[in-house]
Structures are given as C-alpha cells and as structure tokens.
Scaffold this motif. Structure first.
Motif, mmCIF file in Angstrom:
data_model
loop_
_atom_site.group_PDB
_atom_site.id
_atom_site.type_symbol
_atom_site.label_atom_id
_atom_site.label_comp_id
_atom_site.label_asym_id
_atom_site.label_seq_id
_atom_site.Cartn_x
_atom_site.Cartn_y
_atom_site.Cartn_z
ATOM 1 N N TYR A 232 35.653 -5.940 -23.750
ATOM 2 C CA TYR A 232 35.830 -5.327 -25.066
ATOM 3 C C TYR A 232 37.164 -5.707 -25.702
ATOM 4 O O TYR A 232 37.347 -5.560 -26.903
ATOM 5 C CB TYR A 232 35.756 -3.795 -24.961
ATOM 6 N N ASN A 233 38.103 -6.127 -24.881
ATOM 7 C CA ASN A 233 39.436 -6.427 -25.406
ATOM 8 C C ASN A 233 39.756 -7.916 -25.384
ATOM 9 O O ASN A 233 40.928 -8.298 -25.353
ATOM 10 C CB ASN A 233 40.498 -5.603 -24.661
ATOM 11 N N ASP A 247 44.667 -5.495 -27.955
ATOM 12 C CA ASP A 247 44.710 -4.078 -27.552
ATOM 13 C C ASP A 247 45.666 -3.814 -26.389
ATOM 14 O O ASP A 247 45.239 -3.475 -25.278
ATOM 15 C CB ASP A 247 43.270 -3.645 -27.185
HETATM 16 MG MG LIG Z 1 40.028 -2.098 -27.465
#
Ligand SMILES: [Mg+2]
Ligand SMILES: Nc1ncnc2c1ncn2[C@@H]1O[C@H](COP(=O)(O)OP(=O)(O)OP(=O)(O)O)[C@@H](O)[C@H]1O
Length: 295
Positions: A232-233, A247
C-alpha cells in the motif's frame, strides 16, 4: 463533503481578518485548547466588534466551534488556514480531487499557477476514534479535548514525515519530494505511479523487488526504517526501475529498541507480497541479508 472540500470552498470567501483569527487559533494550539473572546481580541489586535462579527462567520462556516469556555478551531478551520499558507507561499494555486483517502490522511491533487501537478497530504490521525467519540455523544468537553489532541498529533506527524523525507532526500532512493509543510499538511511533488497493491501484472517483478530492497537498504544505511512498509505504501511507474516508497511518518531510527523486528517486518511484507502475487520465489531471510549487506 470532506473538511478539505469545505475548506477549499470557503478559502475564497475568507478575508484578512478571518485569517488573522485563524492564525491566532493555529499559533495558540500548543498552549491553548480554547481561546476566550478576550484572548482573541488581545492576540489578534483587532477591534472587539470585528472579532465578534468574524467569529460568528467562522462558526457558520464550521471552521471554529463555541463552547462554554470560549472558542476552538476545528479540522476544517486548520485545513483552511493551511491551504491559505500554501497559496500565499505560492506552493499551490488550487486543490483538486482526492487521490488517496487513507486511514490516517487525505491526499488531494493540486496545481501550481504554472499548472504543475502537486499532491497535498492532510493528516487525519484520530479520525476514526473521533467519529466513535462523537457517535457516543460523550460530553462536549471531551469531544473538544479529542479534536485538540488530534490536531496536535497530526501537526507533529506531518513534521515527522517531512523530517524523514528531508533526511532521505539526497540518498538516491525514490520518495516524494516534500515542498512545504503548513501545520498538518504536506505539499509534495505528485508521483506518476499506481499503488503496488493495484498492480495485477508486472513484466519484471524481480527487478522491481530488487529495486525496493535496495531502497530499504539505502534508508537503513541512513539509519531509517520505514516501519509501515507494504504494497500500500509503494507506488510503481511504467519503467520497472521506477518505484517510490511513500508514507514515512512512522519511520524509526536504527537505534530504536525494536529496529530489527521492524526492519524484518518491512522486508517480509514486501517479499511475501511478491511471492504471493508475482511468484517471485524469494526467501525472506535472503532478502533481509541483501538489505543489511547493501550497507
Ligand atoms: Mg499509506
Ligand atoms: N506524492 C504523491 N503523489 C501521488 N500520489 C500520492 C502521493 N502521496 C500519496 N499519494 C496517494 O495517496 C495515498 C495515501 O497516501 P499515504 O500512504 O501517504 O497516506 P495514508 O493515510 O497512510 O494512507 P494509507 O492509510 O492508505 O496507507 C497513497 O496510497 C497514494 O495513492
């Protein structure tokens, strides 16, 4: 409508005196949860009648709140103030659609007056617990304590992320470039990539994986462990060598007591994802050694 959209709409209508008051709220956040009318008059150096008139307007726009002890700034109020700073400093000239609404932030597209693309991240840590608190309709005072507490947490998370991005800026790893921080918001360059979690096929998964491991190694060499690394990052571009790690507010230093555990968790999350989705056949232990040896 999200608080950013409320803020973006009202920014156009706010006048100098409104910002003077929002600035008093924003600068006082660290020491004051609530400001009395007297303090607002005193700190803003505006006439009492002007303050009353402006406070009423700010309340109607849902930027501030009134309670028995005085006035407090709300999320949308801090958003409006931050947007105004970003516009005044010529960092952005307009805000567009949401790019990513995460657990802990809202990221919006933005443009400069030369039509360059930017991304603005608004920290929203505590949003979930705050919603629960409001649902229960606990004491108004408690709710406000909550807002004030989370506004400070979000400002400090934004500071922390910018600090990490600065420390990694010239190391050669691909990360967003932080252009400016205003309170709880960070203006960054806009990355032209998609989240790894949304990528179904990769032509060269091994190259992409190696590239990510190399970045983790470089960060480690610079004494930083991301600590929330997952599919997700990571953003990936067209070229297999284009991968960005985003992030960073929860990143820790390599002398953190849990450093080795956090590093291993980051590496393992990525390797397992590549094995699962792209059958990369990588062993976590080997990947970890490569990360450590790249130092
Ligand atoms: Mg994130
Ligand atoms: N500089 C950027 N350029 C382009 N898109 C970005 C940028 N920064 C963030 N994004 C987008 O916004 C999303 C959320 O950003 P980020 O991961 O930093 O915040 P988050 O609140 O932790 O999100 P999540 O809870 O989903 O991890 C990202 O998944 C990405 O799609």
């Amino acid at each position: 409508m999200s608080s950013v959209q409320i803020a973006a709409n009202v920014v156009k209508n706010l006048e100098r005196e409104d910002y003077m008051l929002l600035k008093v709220f924003a600068s006082g956040l660290k020491h004051h949860e609530t400001l009395t009318r007297h303090q607002l008059v005193d700190y803003s150096r505006l006439h009492g009648d002007v303050v009353d008139y402006r406070l009423k307007g700010l309340q109607e726009m849902n930027l501030i709140n009134k309670n028995t002890r005085g006035f407090t700034i709300l999320n949308a109020g801090l958003d409006a103030f931050a947007l105004k700073i970003l516009a005044e400093k010529n960092i952005i000239s307009g805000i567009g659609k949401p790019i990513g609404v995460g657990k802990e932030s809202d990221v919006y597209e933005a443009v400069t007056d030369r039509q360059e693309e930017r991304a603005v991240k608004f920290f929203r840590i505590g949003r979930i617990s705050f919603r629960e608190a409001t649902k229960k309709r606990s004491f108004a005072l408690k709710e406000q304590n909550n807002i004030h507490h989370w506004l400070l947490v979000n400002i400090s998370a934004a500071k922390k992320e910018v600090d990490m991005l600065q420390r990694l800026k010239d190391t050669g790893i691909s990360i967003p470039l932080a252009l400016y921080r205003a309170m709880h918001c960070i203006a960054m360059n806009r990355i032209n990539g998609v989240r790894l979690v949304n990528v179904k096929e990769l032509e060269h998964p091994t190259i992409v994986l190696q590239n990510i491991l190399l970045s983790i190694g470089i960060a480690y060499k610079n004494h930083i462990i991301h600590s929330d690394l997952s599919e997700y990052n990571i953003l990936v571009g067209e070229n297999p060598r284009d991968t960005w790690i985003i992030d960073w507010p929860q990143a820790v230093s390599t002398d953190h007591p849990n450093a080795q555990h956090l590093l291993k968790r980051d590496v393992s999350n990525i390797v397992r994802f590549f094995n699962r989705r792209f059958a990369a056949g990588k062993i976590v232990g080997d990947a970890l050694k490569e990360v450590l040896n790249s130092t």
